[in-house]
Design a protein around this motif. Structure first.
Motif, PDB file in Angstrom:
ATOM      1  N   TYR A 280      13.846   2.566   6.440  1.00  0.00           N
ATOM      2  CA  TYR A 280      13.099   2.753   7.884  1.00  0.00           C
ATOM      3  C   TYR A 280      11.739   2.227   7.857  1.00  0.00           C
ATOM      4  CZ  TYR A 280      16.655   6.305   6.385  1.00  0.00           C
ATOM      5  OH  TYR A 280      17.778   6.921   5.649  1.00  0.00           O
ATOM      6  N   ALA A 281      11.506   0.920   7.263  1.00  0.00           N
ATOM      7  CA  ALA A 281      10.347   0.470   7.268  1.00  0.00           C
ATOM      8  C   ALA A 281       9.401   0.320   8.480  1.00  0.00           C
ATOM      9  CB  ALA A 281       9.905  -0.808   6.256  1.00  0.00           C
ATOM     10  N   ASP A 282      10.336  -0.188   9.418  1.00  0.00           N
ATOM     11  CA  ASP A 282      10.081  -0.618  10.951  1.00  0.00           C
ATOM     12  C   ASP A 282       9.640   0.742  11.346  1.00  0.00           C
ATOM     13  OD1 ASP A 282      12.460   0.604  11.128  1.00  0.00           O
ATOM     14  OD2 ASP A 282      13.067  -0.886  12.775  1.00  0.00           O
ATOM     15  N   LYS A 283       9.848   1.957  10.915  1.00  0.00           N
ATOM     16  CA  LYS A 283       9.520   3.245  11.890  1.00  0.00           C
ATOM     17  C   LYS A 283       8.355   4.079  11.074  1.00  0.00           C
ATOM     18  CE  LYS A 283      14.406   3.561  13.604  1.00  0.00           C
ATOM     19  NZ  LYS A 283      15.536   4.467  13.529  1.00  0.00           N
ATOM     20  N   LEU A 284       8.031   3.506   9.934  1.00  0.00           N
ATOM     21  CA  LEU A 284       6.814   4.307   9.040  1.00  0.00           C
ATOM     22  C   LEU A 284       5.591   3.312   9.367  1.00  0.00           C
ATOM     23  CD1 LEU A 284       9.052   4.821   5.990  1.00  0.00           C
ATOM     24  CD2 LEU A 284       8.528   6.182   7.784  1.00  0.00           C
ATOM     25  N   LEU A 285       4.653   4.223   8.977  1.00  0.00           N
ATOM     26  CA  LEU A 285       3.156   3.629   8.757  1.00  0.00           C
ATOM     27  C   LEU A 285       2.766   3.075   7.595  1.00  0.00           C
ATOM     28  CD1 LEU A 285       1.412   6.521  10.868  1.00  0.00           C
ATOM     29  CD2 LEU A 285       1.809   4.076  11.491  1.00  0.00           C
ATOM     30  N   PRO A 286       2.045   2.223   7.292  1.00  0.00           N
ATOM     31  CA  PRO A 286       1.872   1.560   5.877  1.00  0.00           C
ATOM     32  C   PRO A 286       1.013   2.742   5.328  1.00  0.00           C
ATOM     33  CG  PRO A 286       0.389   0.450   7.658  1.00  0.00           C
ATOM     34  CD  PRO A 286       1.236   1.396   8.556  1.00  0.00           C
ATOM     35  N   TYR A 287       1.295   2.876   4.034  1.00  0.00           N
ATOM     36  CA  TYR A 287       0.452   3.726   3.214  1.00  0.00           C
ATOM     37  C   TYR A 287      -1.053   2.995   2.727  1.00  0.00           C
ATOM     38  CZ  TYR A 287      -0.908   6.809  -0.880  1.00  0.00           C
ATOM     39  OH  TYR A 287      -1.620   7.605  -1.802  1.00  0.00           O
ATOM     40  N   PRO A 288      -2.041   3.606   3.020  1.00  0.00           N
ATOM     41  CA  PRO A 288      -3.193   2.887   2.584  1.00  0.00           C
ATOM     42  C   PRO A 288      -3.448   2.604   1.195  1.00  0.00           C
ATOM     43  CG  PRO A 288      -3.770   5.015   4.147  1.00  0.00           C
ATOM     44  CD  PRO A 288      -2.254   4.911   3.365  1.00  0.00           C
ATOM     45  N   ALA A 289      -3.533   0.913   1.077  1.00  0.00           N
ATOM     46  CA  ALA A 289      -3.602   0.532  -0.210  1.00  0.00           C
ATOM     47  C   ALA A 289      -4.857   0.984  -0.905  1.00  0.00           C
ATOM     48  CB  ALA A 289      -3.400  -1.182   0.023  1.00  0.00           C
ATOM     49  N   LEU A 290      -5.978   1.210  -0.173  1.00  0.00           N
ATOM     50  CA  LEU A 290      -7.063   1.423  -0.910  1.00  0.00           C
ATOM     51  C   LEU A 290      -7.031   2.896  -1.749  1.00  0.00           C
ATOM     52  CD1 LEU A 290      -8.962   3.808   0.837  1.00  0.00           C
ATOM     53  CD2 LEU A 290      -9.270   1.820   2.272  1.00  0.00           C
ATOM     54  N   LEU A 291      -6.094   3.675  -1.482  1.00  0.00           N
ATOM     55  CA  LEU A 291      -5.891   4.786  -2.027  1.00  0.00           C
ATOM     56  C   LEU A 291      -4.822   4.314  -3.325  1.00  0.00           C
ATOM     57  CD1 LEU A 291      -4.799   7.390   0.856  1.00  0.00           C
ATOM     58  CD2 LEU A 291      -6.714   7.146  -0.255  1.00  0.00           C
ATOM     59  N   ARG A 292      -4.164   3.678  -3.495  1.00  0.00           N
ATOM     60  CA  ARG A 292      -3.511   3.029  -4.743  1.00  0.00           C
ATOM     61  C   ARG A 292      -4.481   2.613  -5.503  1.00  0.00           C
ATOM     62  NH1 ARG A 292       0.628   1.185  -0.858  1.00  0.00           N
ATOM     63  NH2 ARG A 292      -0.036  -0.762  -1.211  1.00  0.00           N
ATOM     64  N   ALA A 293      -5.437   1.743  -4.872  1.00  0.00           N
ATOM     65  CA  ALA A 293      -6.447   1.231  -5.706  1.00  0.00           C
ATOM     66  C   ALA A 293      -7.266   1.800  -6.753  1.00  0.00           C
ATOM     67  CB  ALA A 293      -7.079   0.041  -4.979  1.00  0.00           C
TER      68      ALA A 293
END
Length: 245
Positions: free
Chosen positions: A179-192
């Motif tokens: 469902y990637a085209d329907k979802l927002l990106p997870y903020p990568a700076l939180l993963r970092a």
């Protein structure tokens, strides 16, 4: 009625020939306004610049009155901020966010985040991280907090890649890919991690996500539009922090 507090200048407006109405975000009295006599004087103009930290004394006959303020400088950051258009736009955006709060509603957490963010605006990456975290905290304070710590669909919490636009909850890469085209990106700076510096793509993802929820839950229901400073400051952050290689 009288109290003394610390406050961050959000803005001023002229009142009469020599005075101004000062708007502050205070440490323990929330967003507060007051009349500053002589606020248009040469000495006070330098103090009453957005972003400056001041000590304020407020007094009024009744609590519901506008009241009078006297201020003394604690940290005059405006001169440094004026060296960067990006920093000035960021202060304008932070002030616009703070005005979403009810006047005089005490919020020491947001005051601390605001103070920390402004103090790092001369460092683009740290300023961007602070602004993003302030937006997340503001959404939470307004009743639309995001749940970005675990997968809403039961997937792996160590591989979060998306955010549901409907619930504001994180979704793992495995569960979200179809469902990637329907979802927002997870903020990568939180993963970092908290102290990692974001690259340009990280910033774009982070502000796209918070911007979506501000538009859906805050700006549109209140018949507001995105503050003019927001796209400008995000673009400026990206220019100052190119993608890492």
């Amino acid at each position: 009625m009288e109290w003394r507090d610390r406050g961050i200048v959000l803005g001023v407006r002229k009142q009469g020939e020599t005075s101004v109405v000062l708007e502050l975000m205070t440490a323990t009295h929330g967003r507060h306004l007051g009349l500053v006599r002589g606020g248009r004087s040469r000495r006070l103009r330098a103090v009453l610049q957005p972003g400056n930290l001041v000590e304020v004394n407020w007094r009024a006959r009744l609590d519901e009155h506008l009241g009078f303020m006297t201020v003394e400088p604690l940290a005059l950051r405006a001169a440094l901020l004026m060296e960067s258009a990006m920093a000035l736009q960021a202060v304008q955006l932070l002030a616009a966010h703070a005005r979403l709060l009810p006047e005089r509603d005490n919020n020491p957490r947001l005051f601390a985040l605001l103070d920390e963010t402004i103090s790092h605006l001369d460092e683009p990456a740290l300023g961007a991280i602070g602004l993003f975290r302030f937006e997340v905290a503001m959404l939470e304070e307004l009743g639309f907090g995001l749940d970005l710590d675990s997968c809403a669909a039961g997937g792996r919490d160590d591989d979060l890649a998306f955010v549901s636009p409907r619930t504001g909850r994180a979704v793992s890469r495995e569960k979200g890919e179809p469902y990637a085209d329907k979802l927002l990106p997870y903020p990568a700076l939180l993963r970092a991690g908290r102290n990692a510096l974001p690259d340009a793509d990280d910033l774009a993802e982070a502000f796209r996500t918070t911007g979506y929820f501000f538009a859906r839950h805050v700006w549109e229901p209140r018949n507001l539009v995105e503050p003019d400073a927001r796209p400008a400051v995000v673009a400026a952050f990206r220019r100052r922090q190119p993608a890492l290689v």
